[in-house]
Design a protein around this motif. Structure first.
Motif, PDB file in Angstrom:
ATOM      1  N   ARG A   1      -0.023 -18.982  -1.677  1.00  0.00           N
ATOM      2  CA  ARG A   1      -0.690 -18.278  -0.585  1.00  0.00           C
ATOM      3  C   ARG A   1       0.169 -17.103  -0.100  1.00  0.00           C
ATOM      4  O   ARG A   1      -0.353 -16.019   0.167  1.00  0.00           O
ATOM      5  CB  ARG A   1      -0.972 -19.249   0.554  1.00  0.00           C
ATOM      6  CG  ARG A   1      -1.634 -18.620   1.764  1.00  0.00           C
ATOM      7  CD  ARG A   1      -2.450 -19.637   2.525  1.00  0.00           C
ATOM      8  NE  ARG A   1      -3.800 -19.760   1.978  1.00  0.00           N
ATOM      9  CZ  ARG A   1      -4.691 -20.644   2.421  1.00  0.00           C
ATOM     10  NH1 ARG A   1      -4.374 -21.488   3.385  1.00  0.00           N
ATOM     11  NH2 ARG A   1      -5.903 -20.687   1.906  1.00  0.00           N
TER      12      ARG A   1
ATOM     13  N   ASN B   1       0.811  -1.225   0.000  1.00  0.00           N
ATOM     14  CA  ASN B   1       0.000   0.000   0.000  1.00  0.00           C
ATOM     15  C   ASN B   1       0.840   1.269   0.000  1.00  0.00           C
ATOM     16  O   ASN B   1       0.326   2.346  -0.328  1.00  0.00           O
ATOM     17  CB  ASN B   1      -0.938   0.005   1.215  1.00  0.00           C
ATOM     18  CG  ASN B   1      -1.944  -1.128   1.173  1.00  0.00           C
ATOM     19  OD1 ASN B   1      -2.464  -1.472   0.109  1.00  0.00           O
ATOM     20  ND2 ASN B   1      -2.223  -1.724   2.319  1.00  0.00           N
TER      21      ASN B   1
ATOM     22  N   LEU C   1       0.769  -9.519  -2.027  1.00  0.00           N
ATOM     23  CA  LEU C   1       0.314  -8.683  -3.146  1.00  0.00           C
ATOM     24  C   LEU C   1      -0.947  -7.899  -2.794  1.00  0.00           C
ATOM     25  O   LEU C   1      -1.136  -6.782  -3.269  1.00  0.00           O
ATOM     26  CB  LEU C   1       0.039  -9.549  -4.383  1.00  0.00           C
ATOM     27  CG  LEU C   1       1.251 -10.121  -5.124  1.00  0.00           C
ATOM     28  CD1 LEU C   1       0.786 -10.956  -6.315  1.00  0.00           C
ATOM     29  CD2 LEU C   1       2.189  -9.014  -5.587  1.00  0.00           C
ATOM     30  N   THR C   2      -1.809  -8.481  -1.960  1.00  0.00           N
ATOM     31  CA  THR C   2      -3.064  -7.816  -1.614  1.00  0.00           C
ATOM     32  C   THR C   2      -2.935  -6.929  -0.378  1.00  0.00           C
ATOM     33  O   THR C   2      -3.717  -5.998  -0.197  1.00  0.00           O
ATOM     34  CB  THR C   2      -4.167  -8.844  -1.354  1.00  0.00           C
ATOM     35  OG1 THR C   2      -3.795  -9.672  -0.231  1.00  0.00           O
ATOM     36  CG2 THR C   2      -4.399  -9.724  -2.590  1.00  0.00           C
ATOM     37  N   GLY C   3      -1.966  -7.231   0.499  1.00  0.00           N
ATOM     38  CA  GLY C   3      -1.847  -6.478   1.744  1.00  0.00           C
ATOM     39  C   GLY C   3      -2.965  -6.773   2.715  1.00  0.00           C
ATOM     40  O   GLY C   3      -3.218  -5.999   3.646  1.00  0.00           O
ATOM     41  N   GLU C   4      -3.650  -7.897   2.535  1.00  0.00           N
ATOM     42  CA  GLU C   4      -4.790  -8.263   3.374  1.00  0.00           C
ATOM     43  C   GLU C   4      -4.372  -8.455   4.832  1.00  0.00           C
ATOM     44  O   GLU C   4      -3.284  -8.956   5.115  1.00  0.00           O
ATOM     45  CB  GLU C   4      -5.410  -9.565   2.853  1.00  0.00           C
ATOM     46  CG  GLU C   4      -6.615 -10.056   3.641  1.00  0.00           C
ATOM     47  CD  GLU C   4      -7.154 -11.381   3.118  1.00  0.00           C
ATOM     48  OE1 GLU C   4      -8.154 -11.865   3.677  1.00  0.00           O
ATOM     49  OE2 GLU C   4      -6.566 -11.929   2.158  1.00  0.00           O
TER      50      GLU C   4
ATOM     51  N   GLU D   1      -0.009 -14.240  -2.785  1.00  0.00           N
ATOM     52  CA  GLU D   1      -1.297 -13.536  -2.771  1.00  0.00           C
ATOM     53  C   GLU D   1      -1.407 -12.615  -1.561  1.00  0.00           C
ATOM     54  O   GLU D   1      -1.883 -11.483  -1.658  1.00  0.00           O
ATOM     55  CB  GLU D   1      -2.444 -14.540  -2.756  1.00  0.00           C
ATOM     56  CG  GLU D   1      -3.824 -13.857  -2.740  1.00  0.00           C
ATOM     57  CD  GLU D   1      -4.958 -14.842  -2.580  1.00  0.00           C
ATOM     58  OE1 GLU D   1      -6.041 -14.569  -3.118  1.00  0.00           O
ATOM     59  OE2 GLU D   1      -4.771 -15.874  -1.904  1.00  0.00           O
ATOM     60  N   TRP D   2      -0.931 -13.105  -0.417  1.00  0.00           N
ATOM     61  CA  TRP D   2      -1.050 -12.318   0.808  1.00  0.00           C
ATOM     62  C   TRP D   2      -0.277 -11.012   0.714  1.00  0.00           C
ATOM     63  O   TRP D   2      -0.794  -9.946   1.042  1.00  0.00           O
ATOM     64  CB  TRP D   2      -0.558 -13.151   1.985  1.00  0.00           C
ATOM     65  CG  TRP D   2      -0.935 -12.602   3.327  1.00  0.00           C
ATOM     66  CD1 TRP D   2      -1.930 -11.706   3.608  1.00  0.00           C
ATOM     67  CD2 TRP D   2      -0.338 -12.929   4.579  1.00  0.00           C
ATOM     68  NE1 TRP D   2      -1.990 -11.443   4.954  1.00  0.00           N
ATOM     69  CE2 TRP D   2      -1.030 -12.189   5.569  1.00  0.00           C
ATOM     70  CE3 TRP D   2       0.695 -13.778   4.953  1.00  0.00           C
ATOM     71  CZ2 TRP D   2      -0.697 -12.272   6.925  1.00  0.00           C
ATOM     72  CZ3 TRP D   2       1.018 -13.871   6.301  1.00  0.00           C
ATOM     73  CH2 TRP D   2       0.335 -13.125   7.279  1.00  0.00           C
TER      74      TRP D   2
END
Length: 267
Positions: A171, A151, A177-180, A174-175
């Protein structure tokens, strides 16, 4: 690129007030002590942590090292104000700063004692990386984990070496890359967190968990941790042969001989 020269070995006398360290009943505790900054990582904390790991590794009375944070949060990541202050430095100075984490994570992995992250509140960015670098993570049920670096255009670069081993490539990718942000329960389901404990009994339940771990054979824990990490990158046969070597070593330890004798007496 070869690493920069390793820094001088830290001692607990060098540890600043931003990192507290104590030992009781075989359990060493390193506490990140910047609650007003959500325990953001700075040079003082990182150097103090390395000193704590070295001290725990060398102290025969220590069986387990706990890493925790003062206040409401475990650690909210790097001190961004400190990073901004470094913008005028040249690339080699930045590389030297990054190498501090390399030396810390390497020391944590090589430490013969199990290192357990005790996580309450937020463990984000570098704070999540620090928790991930510990051998085990025990979290309070409202804890949060995440790598939101994307971000602000940053990358959780060094942590990726640990994260892909913990979660697998897809996994992990994805984690980051999304910053979730994950809840403690989600992080447990993904395999990042070992135990999730209720908030109202967290202190007591964590203390019981660590006491139980510290009661285990120190030589067996040392050999188990070393073997597991040594297997990284080995072929199947090489891993089996490493296991065979440790099997033989374990049989000759005082703990194993005493444990076998005790078991036979019970029989």
């Amino acid at each position: 690129m070869p690493p920069l020269a390793a820094p001088k070995e830290e001692t607990m006398s060098d540890t600043p007030n931003s990192l507290l360290y104590d030992v009781a009943d075989g359990i060493a505790t390193a506490t990140l002590n910047r609650p007003e900054k959500r325990n953001a990582l700075d040079a003082g904390i990182l150097n103090g942590l390395r000193a704590a790991v070295q001290s725990a590794a060398q102290d025969p009375d220590v069986r387990v090292l706990v890493v925790t944070g003062a206040g409401k949060d475990f650690c909210a990541g790097a001190d961004l104000a400190a990073l901004e202050a470094m913008t005028g430095q040249d690339i080699m100075q930045h590389l030297g700063d990054a190498e501090t984490l390399v030396h810390l994570f390497t020391a944590m992995r090589a430490c013969p004692k199990p290192i357990v992250a005790r996580v309450r509140g937020r463990a984000l960015a570098g704070g999540c990386g620090l928790a991930s670098a510990c051998d085990l993570i025990v979290a309070e049920e409202t804890a949060q984990f995440g790598y939101p670096e994307v971000n602000i255009g940053f990358v959780p670069a060094m942590v990726m070496a640990i994260l892909r081993r913990n979660l697998g490539e897809k996994r992990a990718l994805e984690w980051v890359l999304t910053g979730e942000i994950l809840s403690a329960r989600q992080a447990h389901e993904w395999g990042l967190v070992n135990r999730v404990l209720p908030g109202d009994t967290f202190d007591e339940a964590f203390a019981a968990y660590i006491k139980q771990l510290a009661a285990r054979s120190s030589s067996a824990m040392h050999l188990t941790k070393r073997l597991l990490y040594h297997m990284d990158g080995l072929s199947f046969e090489a891993a089996l042969r490493s296991g065979a070597d440790v099997n033989v070593i374990a049989r000759h330890t005082a703990d194993c001989r005493a444990g076998v004798a005790k078991f036979l007496r019970k029989g």
